[in-house]
Write an enzyme that holds these catalytic residues in place. Structure first.
Site, PDB file in Angstrom:
ATOM      1  CB  CYS A   2      26.490   6.018  36.570  1.00  0.00           C
ATOM      2  SG  CYS A   2      26.310   7.502  35.579  1.00  0.00           S
TER       3      CYS A   2
ATOM      4  CG  ASP B 211      27.638  22.214  -2.465  1.00  0.00           C
ATOM      5  OD1 ASP B 211      28.058  23.288  -2.922  1.00  0.00           O
ATOM      6  OD2 ASP B 211      27.462  22.008  -1.255  1.00  0.00           O
TER       7      ASP B 211
ATOM      8  CD  GLU C 128      20.065  20.344 -15.038  1.00  0.00           C
ATOM      9  OE1 GLU C 128      19.526  19.807 -16.029  1.00  0.00           O
ATOM     10  OE2 GLU C 128      21.030  21.112 -15.119  1.00  0.00           O
TER      11      GLU C 128
ATOM     12  CE1 TYR D  61      27.115  12.166 -13.077  1.00  0.00           C
ATOM     13  CE2 TYR D  61      26.629  13.057 -10.903  1.00  0.00           C
ATOM     14  CZ  TYR D  61      26.768  11.979 -11.754  1.00  0.00           C
ATOM     15  OH  TYR D  61      26.557  10.718 -11.295  1.00  0.00           O
TER      16      TYR D  61
ATOM     17  CE  LYS E 250      22.665  26.507  -7.269  1.00  0.00           C
ATOM     18  NZ  LYS E 250      24.094  26.413  -7.242  1.00  0.00           N
TER      19      LYS E 250
ATOM     20  CE  LYS F   4      21.755  28.407  -3.542  1.00  0.00           C
ATOM     21  NZ  LYS F   4      22.992  28.818  -2.900  1.00  0.00           N
TER      22      LYS F   4
ATOM     23  CB  CYS G 284      26.779   8.939  39.261  1.00  0.00           C
ATOM     24  SG  CYS G 284      28.312   8.189  38.698  1.00  0.00           S
TER      25      CYS G 284
ATOM     26  CB  CYS H 255      30.482  10.606  36.343  1.00  0.00           C
ATOM     27  SG  CYS H 255      28.890  10.423  35.529  1.00  0.00           S
TER      28      CYS H 255
ATOM     29  CB  CYS I 182      30.950   7.404  34.241  1.00  0.00           C
ATOM     30  SG  CYS I 182      30.283   6.979  35.852  1.00  0.00           S
TER      31      CYS I 182
HETATM   32  S1  IVH Z   1      22.968  26.059 -14.875  1.00  0.00           S
HETATM   33  C1  IVH Z   1      22.905  29.968 -17.132  1.00  0.00           C
HETATM   34  N1  IVH Z   1      22.717  23.757 -13.646  1.00  0.00           N
HETATM   35  O1  IVH Z   1      25.254  26.775  -9.781  1.00  0.00           O
HETATM   36  C2  IVH Z   1      22.743  28.894 -16.103  1.00  0.00           C
HETATM   37  N2  IVH Z   1      24.149  25.388 -12.684  1.00  0.00           N
HETATM   38  O2  IVH Z   1      24.750  30.057 -10.302  1.00  0.00           O
HETATM   39  C3  IVH Z   1      24.046  28.353 -15.707  1.00  0.00           C
HETATM   40  N3  IVH Z   1      25.272  24.607 -10.638  1.00  0.00           N
HETATM   41  O3  IVH Z   1      28.185  28.010 -10.073  1.00  0.00           O
HETATM   42  C4  IVH Z   1      24.022  27.418 -14.588  1.00  0.00           C
HETATM   43  N4  IVH Z   1      24.386  22.585 -10.613  1.00  0.00           N
HETATM   44  O4  IVH Z   1      28.215  25.740 -11.181  1.00  0.00           O
HETATM   45  C5  IVH Z   1      23.294  24.971 -13.630  1.00  0.00           C
HETATM   46  N5  IVH Z   1      22.419  21.652 -12.704  1.00  0.00           N
HETATM   47  C6  IVH Z   1      22.991  22.867 -12.687  1.00  0.00           C
HETATM   48  C7  IVH Z   1      23.897  23.242 -11.689  1.00  0.00           C
HETATM   49  C8  IVH Z   1      24.449  24.517 -11.699  1.00  0.00           C
HETATM   50  C9  IVH Z   1      25.203  23.424  -9.995  1.00  0.00           C
HETATM   51  C10 IVH Z   1      26.084  25.746 -10.187  1.00  0.00           C
HETATM   52  C11 IVH Z   1      26.953  26.335 -11.238  1.00  0.00           C
HETATM   53  C12 IVH Z   1      27.069  27.778 -10.874  1.00  0.00           C
HETATM   54  C13 IVH Z   1      25.860  28.008 -10.065  1.00  0.00           C
HETATM   55  C14 IVH Z   1      24.904  28.848 -10.865  1.00  0.00           C
END
Ligand code: IVH
Length: 685
Positions: free
Chosen positions: A443, A123, A119, A229, A121, A321, A422, A419, A437
Site C-alpha cells: 500500500c 464560557d 480579564e 469565577y 471572558k 472575542k 491500494c 483500501c 488496510c
Molecule cells: S462583565 C455589565 N466579565 O459575558 C457587565 N461578563 O454579556 C457585565 N462573561 O453572560 C458582564 N466573562 O456571563 C463580564 N469577565 C467577565 C465575563 C463576563 C464572561 C459573560 C457574562 C454574560 C456575558 C456578558
C-alpha cells in the site's frame, strides 16, 4: 439541646469549608479524602440527630435531596446587563474601545492614559450569588436580565462556591456575579465515566455547566464537576471599606473566599489591553478551561458611573472575542484516509465553515466506534470544533435537523470493503477500534513506514537506510515495496541527496549483505501487525520454513506458544492479501534467503529448555548475534549465573560470572564450544 452540639456542628462546618476552599479553589488539598469524609459524616450524623442544627449554609446542604418541579422566578435587585462585543477581532479592537471611552469622557490627546482592568471572558453560565450577612441565600441565572431563575439548590452543589463568606463582619447584602463553568479535564473525566457506563456524554464544557445548573434534580447537578469565577457585583449594602475599583473588588472577593481568576491585569491605555489580548490569545488552548475572548473594563467605579449605559450595555466595558472554536455546518459526505500504519480514518467532508480562525472543510470522525456513538450521517447538521492546532473534529449531531427520510448509518467496512489507496482488503481485528488496510507491504500510504521497519537493525538490517533516504526513494518513485530495494544500482543511489560515491557504495554493500538473513528476521521485517520480534522468532522456530508459515491457518498458528487469536488473525489476514504474497515472492526472487529447517515444524529447538549465560567478549560473535543464535535454537539467555544455569559461555575478560560458574560447577564453553553445541543438538559439546 446541649450547647456542645451546636459548637461542634459549627466547628465541623468551618473546618469542612476550609478544606473545600483548599481543594476546589486553591487546587491544593489539605487533608486526605478519607479524613474529609470522616468530618463530613460526623456533621451529617449530628444534623440527622438534631435537625434543628441544620443551617442553610451547612456543607451537607450542598447535595440537594428532592427534585424541584420548576425553578421559581427571581427578580434581580440590580439588572444583569450584557456587554457590548467589539466586532473587530484584531488587537486593534482595544484601540477602538479606548478611543470611544476617551471621547465619551471628553478627554484630549494630552490627557493621561486611563486605567483599565482586563480579564477573561469565561464560557459558561452567568450566575448572581446573593449573600446576606455573609450567608449564601440565593443563586439565580441571568434570565432576561431583569428576571432569572432561582437555582440555589443546584448552585449549592458547586463546591467552589462558598456557602458563607470568610469574614467576621460581612456586608448586609453582597451580590457576587460570575460564571459557572466546567474545566476541560473535568469535562473529559465526566464524559469518560458516562461512556464507560453506557450513558450519554456532554457535548462541550459550556453545555455541561449550563445544563447542570438548569437540571431540576440537584443530585444530577452534584455529579458534574463545576467551577466558578467571579467577575463583578450586583446589589451591595453595608460593605465597610467597599473597594473603589473593579480590580480592588476582585481582590476583596478573593479574600472573602470567592474564586477569582488569576489571569487578569490592570494597566494604562490601549497598549496594556492589546498586550493582554495577545498574551491570552497565544495561550488560549493551554488554559484549563474554554474562554471565548477577553473583557476590558474601566477600572475606577467613579469613571464607570460617569460613562453610564447605552440601553442595556455599559459604556465602560467591552468583550473582545476570539474566533469561535465551534460552529454548525452540514456533512456533505464521509470518506476515509489511510494512515502510515494502514488505519482507515473516517473523515467528514463539510460544507465550508469558518471556525477556530480558519475555513474548515474536513473533520475527523476518528473511527467506527466514534461514528456509532455520535451517529453521524451524510446530510446531518453537526457541531464542528477546531481548537488550536488540533485537527478539526465533529463534536455532535444536531438531531432535530436530520433530513427526512433519515439517511442510512455509515459503516466503514460496508462503504470501503477494499483500501481506497491500494485496493487490498480491509479488515477490523476483534479488539481494535481501527479498520485497517491489509496490504502492508504494498500500500502506497504505508510504504515509508513499511520500508523503514523492513530495513531496521533488528529486521532485515540494511545499515544506512534511514528515514531521509526512505523519503527520497519513495518520493522519487524509485521504491514501491521492500522488494524494489534489491533492484537499486550504484548510479541511482549516488544520485540521491547527501549520497557521495562512497556512501552509495556502502549502502549497496549493506543491501547485498542483508540478503543473507534468518527466517525470524525475515518474518519480523514483513511488519505484520501484532507480530513483534519474539513472536517472529517463535514462528520461525515452530514452522521452520516460510512456506509452512504461509500455509498455516488460524488453528495451526495458535499451536505456537504465545500466539493467541489476535496474532493468528493478523497473520492470516496479512498472507491472505495477494499483494503481500507477491512482494514476499519478489524478495525471495531477488536473493533474500535464510537457512530453513525442513522438519523444523514440530521439533522444539536444539537448546529448548536450556539456560545459558554470556560473559566477556567472544572472538567473532557479537553479544547480540550469540543471543540470537541461542534463542533461535530455543535456548534462553539469562543475566546471572545460578545452579539452574546449563552453560556459561565465556570470552575475553570474563569476570565474576565465570568465577561463579566455576564455583557452582556449571559447564563453561568458549565460542567454539558454543558453536559446536548449536550444531550438535544440545547434548554435550
Ligand atoms: S462583565 C455589565 N466579565 O459575558 C457587565 N461578563 O454579556 C457585565 N462573561 O453572560 C458582564 N466573562 O456571563 C463580564 N469577565 C467577565 C465575563 C463576563 C464572561 C459573560 C457574562 C454574560 C456575558 C456578558
Amino acid at each position: 439541646m446541649p450547647a456542645g452540639f451546636l459548637a461542634r456542628a459549627a466547628a465541623l462546618r468551618q473546618e469542612i469549608e476550609r478544606h473545600n476552599y483548599a481543594y476546589y479553589v486553591l487546587d491544593a488539598p489539605t487533608i486526605p479524602d478519607a479524613e474529609y469524609d470522616r468530618l463530613f459524616r460526623e456533621l451529617q450524623a449530628l444534623e440527622a440527630e438534631h435537625p434543628e442544627l441544620v443551617t442553610p449554609d451547612s456543607p451537607t446542604q450542598r447535595v440537594g435531596g428532592k427534585a424541584l418541579d420548576a425553578f421559581p422566578k427571581v427578580r434581580h435587585a440590580v439588572a444583569m446587563l450584557s456587554i457590548r462585543t467589539e466586532t473587530d477581532t484584531e488587537a486593534s479592537g482595544a484601540t477602538a474601545f479606548d478611543a470611544r471611552v476617551r471621547k465619551e469622557l471628553g478627554l484630549s490627546e494630552s490627557d493621561p492614559a486611563l486605567e483599565y482592568a482586563a480579564e477573561l471572558k469565561f464560557d459558561g453560565l452567568a450566575i448572581n450569588l446573593r449573600y446576606e450577612n455573609g450567608v449564601l441565600v440565593q443563586a439565580a441565572t441571568r434570565g432576561d436580565g431583569e428576571t432569572g431563575e432561582d437555582v440555589t439548590q443546584n448552585i449549592r452543589t458547586v463546591h467552589a462556591i462558598p456557602l458563607r463568606l470568610n469574614v467576621k463582619s460581612p456586608p448586609a447584602v453582597l451580590e457576587v456575579r460570575g460564571e459557572v463553568f466546567m474545566r476541560r479535564d473535568a469535562f473529559e473525566r465526566y464524559n469518560a465515566g458516562q461512556r464507560a457506563a453506557g450513558k450519554p456524554a456532554l457535548v462541550n464544557p459550556r453545555n455541561g455547566a449550563a445544563g447542570s445548573i438548569r437540571q431540576l434534580d440537584p443530585a444530577i447537578a452534584a455529579q458534574r464537576p463545576l467551577s466558578f469565577y467571579a467577575y463583578g457585583l450586583g446589589e451591595v449594602q453595608g460593605w465597610a471599606h467597599a473597594p473603589a475599583t473593579h480590580s480592588g473588588t476582585l481582590d476583596a472577593l478573593e479574600k472573602l473566599g470567592v474564586p477569582v481568576c488569576d489571569e487578569r491585569i490592570t494597566g494604562h491605555g490601549a497598549a496594556a489591553l492589546i498586550a493582554f489580548h495577545d498574551d491570552i490569545a497565544a495561550r488560549r488552548d493551554r488554559l484549563p478551561f474554554d474562554i471565548d475572548g477577553v473583557v476590558y473594563k474601566v477600572n475606577r467605579y467613579d469613571v464607570q458611573r460617569e460613562l453610564g449605559f447605552v440601553t442595556r450595555e455599559p459604556r465602560w466595558a467591552v468583550a473582545h472575542k476570539f474566533p469561535a472554536q465551534e460552529q454548525l455546518t452540514t456533512v456533505l459526505g464521509i470518506e476515509v484516509q489511510v494512515g502510515r500504519t494502514g488505519a482507515l480514518t473516517p473523515v467528514a467532508r463539510l460544507s465550508p465553515v469558518f471556525v477556530g480562525g480558519v475555513t474548515v472543510t474536513n473533520a475527523t470522525l476518528h473511527n467506527q466506534d466514534e461514528i456509532d456513538r455520535k451517529d453521524v450521517r451524510v446530510g446531518d447538521t453537526v457541531i464542528v470544533r477546531r481548537a488550536g492546532d488540533v485537527i478539526p473534529e465533529v463534536v455532535a449531531v444536531v438531531a432535530e435537523r436530520r433530513p427526512r427520510p433519515s439517511p442510512p448509518r455509515f459503516d466503514i467496512l460496508h462503504s470501503y470493503p477494499v483500501c481506497p489507496v491500494c485496493g487490498s482488503h480491509v479488515a477490523r481485528l476483534d479488539d481494535e477500534a481501527a479498520v485497517r488496510c491489509t496490504g502492508g507491504l504494498y500500500c502506497a500510504a504505508q510504504r515509508k513506514q513499511a520500508l523503514l521497519h523492513f530495513a531496521g537493525r533488528r529486521a532485515i538490517d540494511i545499515e544506512g537506510l534511514g528515514e531521509k533516504l526512505v523519503d527520497q526513494l519513495v518520493d522519487r518513485g524509485l521504491v514501491h515495496s521492500p522488494a524494489d530495494v534489491y533492484g537499486l544500482d550504484l548510479d541511482t543511489l549516488a544520485g540521491l541527496e547527501r549520497m557521495a560515491g562512497k556512501s552509495a557504495a556502502n549502502l549497496l554493500a549493506a543491501i547485498e549483505a542483508s540478503k543473507a538473513t534468518t527466517l525470524a528476521r525475515f518474518i519480523f521485517a514483513l511488519g505484520i501487525r501484532n507480530v513483534g520480534e519474539a513472536t517472529a522468532r517463535d514462528l520461525a522456530l515452530y514452522f521452520g520454513s516460510l512456506d509452512s508459515l504461509l500455509a498455516a491457518g488460524e488453528a495451526d498458528l495458535m499451536a505456537v506458544s504465545d500466539v493467541g487469536p489476535i496474532v493468528a488473525q493478523s497473520i492470516v489476514q496479512f498472507f491472505g492479501e495477494p499483494h503481500n504474497v507477491e512482494v514476499v515472492k519478489r524478495l525471495r526472487a531477488a536473493g533474500v534467503h535464510w537457512p530453513e529447517t525442513a522438519g523444523g515444524k514440530r521439533v522444539a529447538g536444539r537448546l529448548a529448555g536450556k539456560t545459558l549465560v554470556l560473559t566477556g567478549t567472544l572472538p567473532t560473535l557479537t553479544r547480540d548475534a550469540a543471543k540470537e543464535r541461542i534463542e533461535a535454537a530455543g535456548g534462553k539467555v539469562a543475566g546471572s549465573v545460578s545452579k539452574k544455569t546449563d552453560y556459561v559461555v565465556a570470552g575475553e575478560e570474563a569476570g565474576s560470572k565465570l568465577a561463579k560458574a566455576q564455583e557452582l560447577g556449571v559447564p563453561i564453553l568458549d565460542e567454539t564450544g558454543l558453536l559446536a553445541l548449536l550444531d550438535s543438538g544440545g547434548e554435550s559439546p
